[in-house]
Motif scaffolding. Structure first.
Motif, mmCIF file in Angstrom:
data_model
loop_
_atom_site.group_PDB
_atom_site.id
_atom_site.type_symbol
_atom_site.label_atom_id
_atom_site.label_comp_id
_atom_site.label_asym_id
_atom_site.label_seq_id
_atom_site.Cartn_x
_atom_site.Cartn_y
_atom_site.Cartn_z
ATOM 1 N N SER A 1 10.440 11.319 13.761
ATOM 2 C CA SER A 1 10.264 11.657 12.344
ATOM 3 C C SER A 1 11.573 12.162 11.744
ATOM 4 O O SER A 1 11.577 13.045 10.900
ATOM 5 N N ASN A 2 12.677 11.584 12.197
ATOM 6 C CA ASN A 2 14.009 12.013 11.768
ATOM 7 C C ASN A 2 14.577 10.999 10.770
ATOM 8 O O ASN A 2 15.006 9.905 11.164
ATOM 9 N N PHE A 3 14.585 11.362 9.504
ATOM 10 C CA PHE A 3 15.077 10.436 8.480
ATOM 11 C C PHE A 3 16.570 10.145 8.652
ATOM 12 O O PHE A 3 17.021 9.015 8.434
ATOM 13 N N SER A 4 17.352 11.144 9.045
ATOM 14 C CA SER A 4 18.789 10.940 9.256
ATOM 15 C C SER A 4 19.042 9.922 10.358
ATOM 16 O O SER A 4 19.968 9.100 10.256
ATOM 17 N N SER A 5 18.222 9.955 11.399
ATOM 18 C CA SER A 5 18.355 8.978 12.481
ATOM 19 C C SER A 5 18.054 7.572 11.980
ATOM 20 O O SER A 5 18.731 6.603 12.361
ATOM 21 N N ALA B 1 0.810 -1.219 0.000
ATOM 22 C CA ALA B 1 0.000 0.000 0.000
ATOM 23 C C ALA B 1 0.843 1.269 0.000
ATOM 24 O O ALA B 1 0.346 2.342 -0.332
ATOM 25 N N ILE B 2 2.119 1.149 0.383
ATOM 26 C CA ILE B 2 2.980 2.336 0.438
ATOM 27 C C ILE B 2 4.184 2.182 -0.485
ATOM 28 O O ILE B 2 5.242 2.766 -0.234
ATOM 29 N N ASP B 3 4.013 1.409 -1.555
ATOM 30 C CA ASP B 3 5.117 1.201 -2.498
ATOM 31 C C ASP B 3 5.588 2.499 -3.144
ATOM 32 O O ASP B 3 6.724 2.585 -3.605
ATOM 33 N N ASN B 4 4.728 3.488 -3.209
ATOM 34 C CA ASN B 4 5.159 4.766 -3.789
ATOM 35 C C ASN B 4 6.087 5.538 -2.861
ATOM 36 O O ASN B 4 6.778 6.466 -3.286
ATOM 37 N N VAL B 5 6.131 5.141 -1.589
ATOM 38 C CA VAL B 5 6.995 5.809 -0.604
ATOM 39 C C VAL B 5 8.232 4.968 -0.301
ATOM 40 O O VAL B 5 9.358 5.473 -0.288
ATOM 41 N N ILE B 6 8.034 3.673 -0.071
ATOM 42 C CA ILE B 6 9.140 2.758 0.224
ATOM 43 C C ILE B 6 8.785 1.381 -0.323
ATOM 44 O O ILE B 6 7.649 0.919 -0.174
ATOM 45 N N SER B 7 9.749 0.715 -0.970
ATOM 46 C CA SER B 7 9.472 -0.599 -1.554
ATOM 47 C C SER B 7 10.780 -1.338 -1.808
ATOM 48 O O SER B 7 11.874 -0.768 -1.679
ATOM 49 N N ASP C 1 5.094 10.720 7.665
ATOM 50 C CA ASP C 1 3.894 9.898 7.820
ATOM 51 C C ASP C 1 4.140 8.494 8.379
ATOM 52 O O ASP C 1 3.267 7.942 9.057
ATOM 53 N N LEU C 2 5.311 7.906 8.089
ATOM 54 C CA LEU C 2 5.526 6.506 8.452
ATOM 55 C C LEU C 2 6.423 6.316 9.678
ATOM 56 O O LEU C 2 6.123 5.473 10.526
ATOM 57 N N LEU C 3 7.504 7.057 9.761
ATOM 58 C CA LEU C 3 8.413 6.872 10.901
ATOM 59 C C LEU C 3 7.709 7.039 12.250
ATOM 60 O O LEU C 3 7.920 6.213 13.149
ATOM 61 N N ALA D 1 10.793 12.635 2.453
ATOM 62 C CA ALA D 1 10.034 13.587 3.260
ATOM 63 C C ALA D 1 8.727 12.967 3.760
ATOM 64 O O ALA D 1 8.395 13.052 4.952
ATOM 65 N N GLU D 2 7.974 12.337 2.856
ATOM 66 C CA GLU D 2 6.722 11.678 3.242
ATOM 67 C C GLU D 2 6.987 10.502 4.181
ATOM 68 O O GLU D 2 6.218 10.258 5.114
#
Length: 230
Positions: free
Chosen positions: A65-69, A31-37, A56-58, A51-52
């Protein structure tokens, strides 16, 4: 005592770390393949929309909500960034359809030692033991519960989306009804009815048709409004 310690060690080694299980669950979710797959051959995964993903997911699984982490955590488990123009990560033991391999992924020793030193300074022995037990008990049952929760949320989202579409359709019907009534009113104004001393006379048949039309429109509007409130 020795047998208990051996059992705990076996459980620890046979249970993937929660971070890996949660990440695997996100990558597996179509369902979230457009964000992560998964990547094309299933040997790694791609975060298509960082960013999304962070927004939204982390927070739903990692409480931040820290992508670097998130990327730093991947590094501690030996993941490699294998593309320059996108966030694609690989680990030999992180493969599509082979979740059992996750047990073979361990934190890098240098990072583990650093974490243990920090824990000795900041966390009491009792709290450290509780964290170890909490981590080791996040087994496949925990993974399955997360999958079930994800499915439930997707189902609820589908229901809400369907209700929103229905409400939009009913609102459109109601607006068309109002516009239609306004058109009838305009026709009445333009109608060349006879006048007496400059005052337009209403013919009995036209008055009755107008009353009946108003009743029909009012009844239709009530039905649309009552359906919208269900």
């Amino acid at each position: 005592m020795a047998s208990t310690e051996g059992l705990l060690e076996y459980v620890r080694k046979s249970t993937p770390p929660p971070f890996l299980l949660k990440t695997y669950m996100l990558v597996e979710d179509p369902a979230i393949d457009n964000v992560i797959s998964w990547n094309a051959d299933g040997t790694g995964f791609v975060v298509w929309q960082p960013a999304e993903f962070a927004r939204d997911l982390l927070p739903t699984l990692f409480k931040h909500s820290n992508f670097s982490s998130f990327v730093r955590q991947l590094n501690t488990y030996g993941f490699r960034k294998v593309a320059t123009r996108r966030w694609e990560f690989c680990n030999d033991m992180f493969r599509k359809g082979e979740r059992e391999l996750l047990c073979n992924i361990q934190r890098r020793k240098a990072w583990a030692n650093k974490q243990q030193t920090a824990a000795a300074i900041q966390v009491s022995p009792q709290e450290s033991d509780e964290d170890q037990r909490s981590s080791s008990t996040f087994s496949s049952s925990g993974y399955n519960s997360l999958v079930d929760e994800n499915k439930r949320l997707r189902k609820e989202n589908g229901v809400l989306s369907s209700e929103l579409t229905s409400m939009k359709r009913k609102c459109k019907d109601l607006l068309e009804l109002v516009a239609k009534y306004a058109g009838f009113e305009k026709e009445e104004e333009d109608d060349e009815s006879p006048k007496l001393f400059g005052v337009r006379l209403e013919v009995e048949g036209k008055r009755e048709r107008k009353r009946r039309r108003e009743e029909i429109i009012s009844e239709s509007a009530s039905i649309l409004l009552s359906q919208s409130c269900k």
